[in-house]
Write an enzyme that holds these catalytic residues in place. Structure first.
Site, short mmCIF file in Angstrom:
data_model
loop_
_atom_site.label_atom_id
_atom_site.label_comp_id
_atom_site.label_asym_id
_atom_site.label_seq_id
_atom_site.Cartn_x
_atom_site.Cartn_y
_atom_site.Cartn_z
N HIS A 50 -0.10 -5.79 -1.76
CA HIS A 50 -1.47 -5.36 -1.76
C HIS A 50 -1.64 -4.24 -2.76
CE1 HIS A 50 0.35 -1.95 0.66
NE2 HIS A 50 0.41 -2.92 1.40
C1 T46 Z 1 1.36 0.86 0.95
C2 T46 Z 1 2.91 0.88 1.24
C3 T46 Z 1 3.75 1.62 0.24
C4 T46 Z 1 -2.02 1.99 10.01
O1 T46 Z 1 -2.76 1.80 10.97
N1 T46 Z 1 -2.15 3.26 9.37
C5 T46 Z 1 -1.54 3.53 8.34
O2 T46 Z 1 -1.55 4.87 7.78
C6 T46 Z 1 -0.97 2.58 7.54
C7 T46 Z 1 -0.20 2.93 6.27
C8 T46 Z 1 -0.82 1.48 8.07
N2 T46 Z 1 -1.51 0.83 9.18
C9 T46 Z 1 -1.40 -0.36 9.92
C10 T46 Z 1 -1.92 -1.43 8.95
C11 T46 Z 1 -1.22 -2.80 9.59
O3 T46 Z 1 -1.71 -3.10 10.92
O4 T46 Z 1 0.04 -0.55 9.95
C12 T46 Z 1 0.14 -2.19 9.74
C13 T46 Z 1 1.09 -2.27 8.74
O5 T46 Z 1 0.50 -2.07 7.32
P1 T46 Z 1 0.92 -2.65 6.25
O6 T46 Z 1 1.17 -4.14 6.51
O7 T46 Z 1 -0.25 -2.41 5.23
O8 T46 Z 1 2.24 -1.97 5.73
P2 T46 Z 1 3.00 -2.11 4.14
O9 T46 Z 1 4.45 -1.64 4.50
O10 T46 Z 1 3.01 -3.53 3.61
O11 T46 Z 1 2.26 -1.21 3.46
C14 T46 Z 1 2.29 0.30 3.57
C15 T46 Z 1 0.78 0.73 3.42
O12 T46 Z 1 -0.02 0.04 4.06
C16 T46 Z 1 0.48 0.60 1.93
O13 T46 Z 1 -0.75 1.41 1.70
O14 T46 Z 1 1.00 1.42 -0.22
O15 T46 Z 1 3.12 0.89 2.50
#
Ligand code: T46
Length: 135
Positions: A50
């Site tokens: 993303h």
């Molecule tokens: C990024 C990379 C480096 C929350 O509820 N609060 C938060 O602060 C974050 C970061 C995520 N979430 C929730 C959203 C999703 O339901 O946690 C779940 C997993 O998030 P995501 O799939 O986006 O995680 P990554 O590891 O793919 O990405 C994360 C960050 O979301 C993103 O901003 O830059 O780490």
């Protein structure tokens, strides 16, 4: 591409270990509104996929080895976070993926904004379209 690799300030290592730190709006170019960290990840896992419309972040890995792939829609680059004092500041409008090269590596992030799902671009084709018109 809008990223910057930094050496996180570290109080010299001695027999008692080291202390690393950075401060918002001085060592990094934004105020920190949120900290999160990703842990318990098996080796070989790929996360991310993303970009962000506004968010700026600094990524660092105090333990382990994580590869960070960046893509601004025109050019791709990859970095390893494998030392506690390495930091990668990522601006908005950059697609990122993270690959865990060692199990249990910890990815820590300090972010410029509170969590906001509407700031994410999670579809790569949409990302490329937005790059063309300007994110
Ligand atoms: C990024 C990379 C480096 C929350 O509820 N609060 C938060 O602060 C974050 C970061 C995520 N979430 C929730 C959203 C999703 O339901 O946690 C779940 C997993 O998030 P995501 O799939 O986006 O995680 P990554 O590891 O793919 O990405 C994360 C960050 O979301 C993103 O901003 O830059 O780490």
């Amino acid at each position: 591409m809008d990223y910057n690799k930094i050496d996180i300030k570290t109080i010299p290592t001695n027999e008692m270990g080291s202390l690393s730190f950075f401060e918002g709006e001085s060592d990094i170019p934004f105020q920190i509104k949120r900290i999160y960290f990703i842990h318990g990840v098996p080796k070989g896992t790929q996360r991310g996929g993303h970009a962000h419309k506004q968010l700026q972040q600094i990524l660092f890995c105090p333990f382990g080895k994580i590869e960070i792939l960046l893509d601004n829609g025109k050019k791709k680059e990859s970095f390893f976070l494998d030392e506690p004092n390495k930091g990668l500041i990522i601006g908005n409008g950059i697609w990122r993926e993270m690959i865990w090269h060692n199990s249990n590596s910890v990815l820590c992030v300090a972010a410029s904004e509170y969590y906001d799902e509407s700031d994410y671009i999670r579809n790569y084709d949409d990302f490329l379209k937005m790059v063309k018109v300007g994110i």
